[in-house]
Design an enzyme around this catalytic site. Structure first.
Site, PDB file in Angstrom:
ATOM      1  N   TYR A 190     -14.898  -1.387   8.456  1.00 55.39           N
ATOM      2  CA  TYR A 190     -13.208  -1.058   8.822  1.00 55.39           C
ATOM      3  C   TYR A 190     -12.824  -1.273  10.160  1.00 55.39           C
ATOM      4  O   TYR A 190     -11.901  -2.097  10.220  1.00 55.39           O
ATOM      5  CB  TYR A 190     -13.159   0.277   8.125  1.00 55.39           C
ATOM      6  CG  TYR A 190     -11.822   0.855   8.359  1.00 55.39           C
ATOM      7  CD1 TYR A 190     -10.777   0.368   7.851  1.00 55.39           C
ATOM      8  CD2 TYR A 190     -11.588   1.947   9.402  1.00 55.39           C
ATOM      9  CE1 TYR A 190      -9.332   1.063   8.216  1.00 55.39           C
ATOM     10  CE2 TYR A 190     -10.448   2.482   9.637  1.00 55.39           C
ATOM     11  CZ  TYR A 190      -9.386   2.048   8.880  1.00 55.39           C
ATOM     12  OH  TYR A 190      -8.185   2.525   9.065  1.00 55.39           O
ATOM     13  N   ILE A 200      -5.031  11.028  10.280  1.00 52.68           N
ATOM     14  CA  ILE A 200      -3.693  11.548   9.795  1.00 52.68           C
ATOM     15  C   ILE A 200      -3.740  12.484   8.772  1.00 52.68           C
ATOM     16  O   ILE A 200      -4.398  12.301   7.681  1.00 52.68           O
ATOM     17  CB  ILE A 200      -2.659  10.418   9.216  1.00 52.68           C
ATOM     18  CG1 ILE A 200      -2.776   8.966  10.016  1.00 52.68           C
ATOM     19  CG2 ILE A 200      -1.571  10.730   8.605  1.00 52.68           C
ATOM     20  CD1 ILE A 200      -2.015   9.268  11.529  1.00 52.68           C
ATOM     21  N   GLY A 243       0.722  -1.064  -0.144  1.00 48.18           N
ATOM     22  CA  GLY A 243       0.077   0.072  -0.108  1.00 48.18           C
ATOM     23  C   GLY A 243       0.806   1.355   0.035  1.00 48.18           C
ATOM     24  O   GLY A 243       0.501   2.325   0.591  1.00 48.18           O
ATOM     25  N   ASP A 272       1.882  -2.070  -4.453  1.00 49.99           N
ATOM     26  CA  ASP A 272       0.759  -1.419  -4.392  1.00 49.99           C
ATOM     27  C   ASP A 272      -0.126  -1.892  -5.581  1.00 49.99           C
ATOM     28  O   ASP A 272       0.548  -2.598  -6.418  1.00 49.99           O
ATOM     29  CB  ASP A 272       0.540   0.074  -4.362  1.00 49.99           C
ATOM     30  CG  ASP A 272      -0.409   0.879  -3.854  1.00 49.99           C
ATOM     31  OD1 ASP A 272      -1.733   0.243  -3.974  1.00 49.99           O
ATOM     32  OD2 ASP A 272      -0.291   1.716  -3.026  1.00 49.99           O
ATOM     33  N   GLY A 278      -0.222   5.053  -0.989  1.00 48.06           N
ATOM     34  CA  GLY A 278      -1.568   5.724  -0.205  1.00 48.06           C
ATOM     35  C   GLY A 278      -0.793   6.822   0.506  1.00 48.06           C
ATOM     36  O   GLY A 278       0.473   6.991   0.534  1.00 48.06           O
ATOM     37  N   GLN A 279      -1.533   7.312   1.562  1.00 52.32           N
ATOM     38  CA  GLN A 279      -1.349   8.475   2.419  1.00 52.32           C
ATOM     39  C   GLN A 279      -0.275   8.404   3.173  1.00 52.32           C
ATOM     40  O   GLN A 279       0.781   8.843   3.101  1.00 52.32           O
ATOM     41  CB  GLN A 279      -2.523   9.108   3.011  1.00 52.32           C
ATOM     42  CG  GLN A 279      -2.224  10.280   3.890  1.00 52.32           C
ATOM     43  CD  GLN A 279      -3.123  10.724   5.076  1.00 52.32           C
ATOM     44  OE1 GLN A 279      -3.963   9.573   5.305  1.00 52.32           O
ATOM     45  NE2 GLN A 279      -3.309  11.861   5.324  1.00 52.32           N
TER      46      GLN A 279
HETATM   47  C1  AKB Z   1     -10.608   6.877   8.652  1.00 53.85           C
HETATM   48  O1  AKB Z   1     -10.887   7.903   8.846  1.00 53.85           O
HETATM   49  O2  AKB Z   1     -11.234   5.803   8.136  1.00 53.85           O
HETATM   50  C2  AKB Z   1      -9.043   6.710   8.687  1.00 53.85           C
HETATM   51  C3  AKB Z   1      -8.798   6.105  10.361  1.00 53.85           C
HETATM   52  C4  AKB Z   1      -9.177   7.058  11.416  1.00 53.85           C
HETATM   53  O3  AKB Z   1      -8.373   4.901  10.537  1.00 53.85           O
HETATM   54  N1  AKB Z   1      -8.366   7.829   8.512  1.00 53.85           N
END
Ligand code: AKB
Length: 319
Positions: A146, A176, A12, A38, A15-16
Site C-alpha cells: 500500500y 481516519i 470508491g 464504486d 467507502g469510509q
Molecule cells: C491504513 O491504515 O491503511 C489507512 C491509512 C493510514 O492510509 N487508514
C-alpha cells in the site's frame, strides 16, 4: 470549484471517506453535480443512494472513460483504493487497483482536460527509520505494498503535472476516525473499532500495543482537508499529491482513557499481531507546515472533541 459548473465524479464513494465526502460535495455543489461510483452499490435508503450511481471498476479504462463522458465530468475525486492490511494479503491486487486506477484517472484528466484530479496519499508512504515527526520532504521507504503504491502515486502526480500540466492534488491522510462507514482493511482501523466496542458495552481486543502512537484525524477534518485543497488557488501550491496534514496524535492507552470518561468500565485487551509492525513503521505525527502555509490548512477537532462526537454519533446509530 465554483457552484455553477462543476460535475464531480467520486470513485470508491461507498467507502469510509467517500460516503461522507460525496454527500458534503453534493451539499456544496448540488446533488445533480456529483456522480458517485464504486464496485458496491450504496445502501438502499441511505442519503448516498439519492446520488447518481455508476458501477465502476477503476482498473477498466473504457468504463471509466464512458462515465466521464456520459456525465461531462470536470473533476475526479479518486478514492478507490486497497488499504494497508488488505494490501499485504494481496499485494498484486493492491498494486493493480491503486496504480491502474490512478493512472486511468490521471490519463482521463489529461485526455478530457479536467479541471482537477484529487487523489489522496497516506502516512503509509513512510517506513522504518522515519523521524517521530515526519517532515514534508524526506526519504520515503515504505514497507507495505500500500505504501509503495502511495509513493508511486505521489511521484506520478509530480510527473503528470510537469509533463501534461494536469492539476492533480492530494494529502497524506493519517488514520481516519468516523462513525458513518467502517474503514476497510487498514492498520489504523483499531481507532474506529474501539468506539464500537465501548458503545456496545463490550471489551475491545486491540491488535496493536497500548503505547502505539499514530497520527489520526476525525472525519469532518478529513473532508475539510480535501475540499480546502481542491479549492486552493493553483499558484499557491508548492506540492501536488503529497501534502502532509496533521490533526491529532495519540497512543491507544490515551484514546482508551478518554473513552473511559464516558464508559468507566470499558476495557481494552492488547493482543498485537502482524499489524503492529506496520504501525511501528509509520510516524507518530507529521509536520504539516507546507499545507498550513500554502492553502491555510487548520484542523478543528482534537482528541477530546472527537471522542465526545464519536460517542454521540455511535449511540444514535447503534443503540
Ligand atoms: C491504513 O491504515 O491503511 C489507512 C491509512 C493510514 O492510509 N487508514
Amino acid at each position: 470549484m465554483t457552484k455553477e459548473t462543476k460535475k464531480i465524479l467520486v470513485t470508491g464513494a461507498c467507502g469510509q471517506i467517500g460516503s461522507e465526502l460525496a454527500l458534503k460535495l453534493s451539499e456544496l455543489y448540488g446533488k445533480n453535480n456529483v456522480v458517485i461510483s464504486d464496485v458496491a452499490e450504496p445502501k438502499p435508503g441511505s442519503a448516498l443512494a439519492d446520488l447518481t450511481f455508476e458501477y465502476l471498476d477503476v482498473t477498466d479504462f473504457a468504463t471509466f472513460e464512458s462515465v466521464v463522458r456520459k456525465h461531462n465530468i470536470d473533476t475526479i475525486v479518486h478514492l478507490a483504493a486497497i488499504l494497508s492490511v488488505v494490501g499485504e494479503q494481496n499485494p498484486q491486487k493492491c498494486w493493480n487497483i491503486n496504480i491502474s486506477g490512478t493512472l486511468n484517472a490521471f490519463n482521463l484528466g489529461v485526455k478530457y482536460e479536467l479541471s482537477k484530479v484529487f487523489v489522496p496519499s497516506s502516512i503509509a508512504v513512510w517506513g522504518k527509520g522515519v523521524p517521530k515527526i515526519a517532515p514534508q520532504d524526506g526519504i520515503l521507504k515504505p514497507t507495505t505494498m500500500y505504501g509503495v503504491t502511495k509513493v508511486t502515486i505521489e511521484l506520478l502526480g509530480d510527473y503528470y503535472f510537469r509533463k501534461f500540466g494536469l492539476d492533480c492534488r492530494g494529502v497524506r491522510y493519517p488514520g481516519i476516525i468516523s462513525a458513518e462507514t467502517l474503514p476497510g482493511g487498514g492498520t489504523t482501523d483499531y481507532a474506529v473499532e474501539i468506539f464500537y466496542s465501548a458503545v456496545k458495552g463490550e471489551d475491545y481486543v486491540c491488535f496493536v500495543r497500548e503505547d502505539t502512537r499514530l497520527p489520526m484525524m476525525y472525519m469532518p477534518d478529513c473532508i475539510k482537508a480535501a475540499i480546502d485543497l481542491i479549492n486552493a488557488p493553483k499558484e499557491k501550491l508548492t506540492h501536488h499529491c503529497d501534502y502532509n496534514v496533521g490533526s491529532m496524535s495519540f497512543d491507544v492507552a490515551s484514546l482508551a482513557k478518554e473513552i473511559q470518561k464516558y464508559y468507566p468500565n470499558f476495557k481494552v485487551i492488547y493482543k498485537p499481531d502482524f499489524r503492529q509492525e506496520i504501525a511501528d513503521s509509520w510516524p507518530d505525527d507529521v509536520d504539516d507546515s507546507a499545507a498550513r502555509n500554502d492553502w491555510g490548512w487548520k484542523p478543528e477537532f482534537d482528541l477530546e472533541r472527537m471522542v465526545k462526537d464519536m460517542i454521540e454519533k455511535l449511540k444514535a446509530k447503534l443503540l
